[in-house]
Scaffold this active site. Structure first.
Site: not given
Ligand code: BGC
Length: 814
Positions: A735
């Protein structure tokens, strides 16, 4: 510097309102610069996509109550619409999952107006329009979005006057959902506000027919609404249905579509009744003491009387009869056949649900488990459909995390129930096993590392608590025994397209990559909105160095997900995850996401960071709106349909967040502590079904720790379970950003080396939060040294990513 999604950088709680407003303006403009830019190019979503959004949005609407035949509306009804959300509709949740530059949005009022059949009390509509203009909403900024919008206070005179001009009131109550924060046990979040209560009291006093629409991202407290009794005739969860929200609502209210959505979560009387309510929201850790007894598995086993609306529940304008149910078991395959007849006056669809009560033996078992389901086609009055539902008997097995470390079907009677929700399902067949059957022999993996007690059902379904088994193996030894072989390096000049064309092997190509290239492949291009990708991307990986691109490795664009394509350009906005899942329509989910896949091809996204597969462990989780259900089977089936749909268009899905991202509070530090059984049967099961059925090309780890180990350092989840047990062939990404840490097993390995040894292939977006565009040095520092990362590991890491890249839409563009 302000990061647009870094709540650690600016903590706002204590800052006064005017300053908040100012900061909100600044942060939003930064956000827009980074991720959006407000592209003004015109964009027309494909007709099929609009159609599927509208159809699936309407199919996800769950009608909880409809007395006196108030709905569907007829052309004789005149409707007074109360609640500002009629104009200031919630279309999606806040955060990465909903931040799409949508080309148009149909508010609830617009939707009702688009439907020429509905007569609206325009005098009241004008009052709301004026009030909404005079009291504009402020969407705040990252993590500080409103939970709801301030409501207009409804006077007795207003309600009485409206009632003198119309016969039916529609009251709309809205709740925002959002990432990086939780819903709160407060008025305006989980509970109704004073103004909402006032509105309901005045409207129910003035009108006989009152329809309540809940425009929410997740389930809210229903006890207060329930207490209005028959004063409220109809209640519908309309959720948040993206750009077509208002049209979906009008289709349902008028009976163009008959409601056929079913709850994907149990609605309990009181928040405290939810089994996780005592162990949710802890900043550093939460012990999952309820174990496998999540949602209806808990309520149907231990607390039936605490339920207002059971799992799987949802009404229709028509009625159905399920008959001729038959069960056939052949070795591992269970087949259920039944006849469904529309016995009412309206057309409609029914969801037939099969539950199993498996023997509650040595391991304990919930009184009901969803084993299979099917949705009928739209049946005309008196029409019938024969349905067939199949599932594996082994899918009902329990994981023994104490002795055998295996899935076991315990001996005894397997009783099967069929019906339209978990409560109404009636017993129709059984199957008996004379002996315990081991359906899958595994080994203790990702087990708890801390001591706590977990819930279990004894043979009479009484609650008993026992110690969670803790990890009894040497992870270090397991990793050392499985280190990959090194591929001998060559300095041949090979092109990546030769690998695609079958002229050279991937191994031969990887042999030509130098250390710098291997390092670069293991991370994205450092920043969100990378210049190498389509503007507004979440990150780019693959060909992030000129030398890699020269060899033909494409730069791969990733975008959020799940409710549409988050780019600088405009894109379609889908219904939220919970709405899609509430349809229980797998073909519909496939078709909807195939359309999204086609739009990705058009707009230049290779990977959609979706679907969200985490379990609704608790109704307060801020991201429940992106996820599907409290049930892992429904979650897994829905996710598989979405992944297949997306990937049928040639692009990639990226299910997330692997695993146990069940709360947002302190999500990058929080430790989800749970038994291996709960992990496997509840929290990993949706991922397992999705991976085995749909083979996503990418998967994203979670921010949080799982039994003490961060998702992005979790060898046991990523290598042993995901790849080893389930056969995942794609690439694993973190993530966004990751926590700095040292490997407890291999103290010389820190950060990127720790991550790569754990089998997590790509750091996203690729740089640290300092914004520096250079490697942090932790991957190569120990390469070739005693106790350090090995060349074989770097090469294998690259192989996983390149194997996906070969099959990516980015490669095929070249
Ligand atoms: C989120 C993800 C997301 C990523 C990119 C993170 O903060 O948890 O689900 O895909 O950011 O934006």
């Amino acid at each position: 510097m302000l990061y647009y999604k870094n709540k650690d950088v600016i903590t706002m709680n204590k800052i006064k309102k005017p300053i908040m407003k100012l900061i909100s303006k600044v942060v939003n403009s930064v956000t827009q610069e980074v991720t959006a830019g407000g592209d003004s190019a015109p964009f027309e979503p494909a007709d099929n996509l609009r159609l599927m959004c509208r159809k699936m949005g309407a199919e996800g609407v769950v009608m909880l109550k409809n007395i006196n035949g108030v709905l569907p509306l007829t052309k004789d009804n005149i409707v007074s619409v109360f609640g500002r959300v009629q104009n200031d509709t919630f279309y999606v949740g806040y955060g990465s999952g909903g931040d799409v530059k949508v080309p148009y949005k149909v508010s609830i009022m617009d939707g009702l107006r688009n439907n020429h059949f509905i007569n609206i009390n325009e005098e009241l509509a004008a009052v709301y329009e004026k009030w909404c203009k005079e009291n504009p909403v402020d969407d705040g900024f990252w993590g500080h979005w409103p939970m709801c919008y301030e409501e207009m206070s409804v006077s007795r005179e207003l309600a009485v006057r409206a009632a003198s001009k119309s016969d039916t009131a529609v009251v709309v109550i809205g709740r925002a959902a959002g990432e990086d924060r939780e819903n709160k046990l407060e008025e305006g979040s989980y509970y109704l506000t004073d103004n909402e209560k006032l509105m309901l009291t005045e409207v129910t006093a003035a009108f006989k027919n009152v329809v309540v629409l809940l425009n929410c991202g997740s389930v809210i407290d229903m006890a207060e609404l329930y207490a209005y009794g028959d004063k409220i005739s109809s209640i519908l969860y309309i959720w948040q249905n993206g750009m077509e929200t208002g049209n979906c609502v009008a289709d349902i209210l008028t009976g163009i579509e008959t409601p056929s959505g079913k709850l994907t979560d149990t609605i309990a009387i009181d928040y405290a009744d939810y089994p996780s309510s005592d162990d949710f929201g802890g900043r550093l850790s939460n012990d999952y003491t309820e174990d496998i007894y999540v949602g209806y598995r808990y309520f149907e086993t231990f607390a039936k009387s605490k339920v207002i609306y059971p799992f799987g529940f949802g009404l229709s304008y028509t009625t159905f009869e399920i008959s001729d149910s038959k069960l056939e078991v052949e070795t591992d395959c269970v087949t259920v056949t039944a006849k469904v007849k529309n016995t009412g006056r309206f057309k409609g669809k029914e969801v037939v649900q099969i539950y199993c009560c498996a023997p509650c033996g040595r391991l304990g078992k919930p009184a009901r488990i969803l084993a299979g389901f099917a949705k009928t086609k739209c049946l005309e009055p008196a029409e019938e459909e024969n349905i067939t539902i199949s599932f594996a008997l082994s899918s009902l097995a329990s994981y023994d995390d104490e002795k055998e470390f295996s899935y076991i079907l315990e001996k005894g009677k397997y009783k099967f129930y069929i019906g339209s929700d978990v409560r109404k399902a009636e017993r129709f067949g059984e199957y008996e096993l004379a002996e315990d059957v081991v359906t899958e022999k595994l080994a203790q993996t990702a087990a708890a590392r801390s001591e706590f007690k977990r819930l279990k059902a004894d043979e009479n379904y009484n609650k008993v608590y026992s110690h969670v088994p803790t990890a009894q193996y040497s992870l270090k030894q397991i990793i050392l025994d499985n280190l990959p072989e090194e591929i001998e390096r060559t300095d041949e000049k090979l092109s990546f397209s030769d690998v695609r064309d079958g002229k050279v092997t991937l191994d031969a190509f990887v042999a030509t990559l130098n250390n710098e290239e291997l390092e670069a492949i293991s991370r994205g291009d450092y920043v969100m909105n990378s210049p190498l990708g389509t503007p507004g991307n979440a990150a780019v990986f693959g060909g992030v160095l000129p030398s890699l691109r020269e060899k033909g490795i494409p730069a791969i664009t990733t975008t959020d997900g799940p409710s549409g394509i988050r780019l600088k350009a405009k894109a379609s906005l889908m219904p939220i995850g919970t709405a899609v899942a509430s349809s229980w329509n797998l073909e519909g989910a496939y078709e909807l996401y195939r359309e999204v896949g086609l739009e990705m091809v058009q707009l230049g996204s290779d990977v959609l960071l979706a679907p969200g597969i985490n379990i609704h462990r608790n109704p307060l989780c801020g991201r429940n709106f992106e996820y599907y259900s409290e049930d892992p089977y429904l979650t897994g089936k829905m996710a598989a349909a979405v992944v297949k749909g997306l990937q049928s268009a040639g692009v990639s899905a990226c299910p997330k967040h692997f695993a146990c991202n069940n709360q947002e509070v302190n999500r990058t530090h929080n430790d989800s502590r749970l038994s291996e059984r709960a992990l496997r049967e509840i929290y990993l099961k949706g991922f397992e079904i999705c991976v085995k059925e749909a083979q996503p090309w990418n998967i994203m780890t979670s921010y949080n720790k799982i039994n003490g180990v961060w998702g992005h350092y979790n060898y046991e989840l990523c290598v042993r379970i995901l790849r080893g047990e389930w056969g995942f062939k794609g690439s694993i990404m973190t993530d966004w950003w990751m926590r700095s840490s040292k490997s407890p097993e291999f103290p010389k390995l820190a950060d990127q080396a720790y991550r790569v040894r754990a089998g997590v292939n790509v750091l996203m977006p690729g740089g640290g939060r300092t914004g520096k565009r250079k490697p942090d040095g932790t991957l190569l520092r120990t390469l070739g040294k005693e106790g350090g990362i090995t060349l074989g590991e770097l090469q294998q890491n690259a192989k996983y990513i390149l194997n996906y890249a070969l099959n990516s839409s980015a490669m095929n563009k070249e």
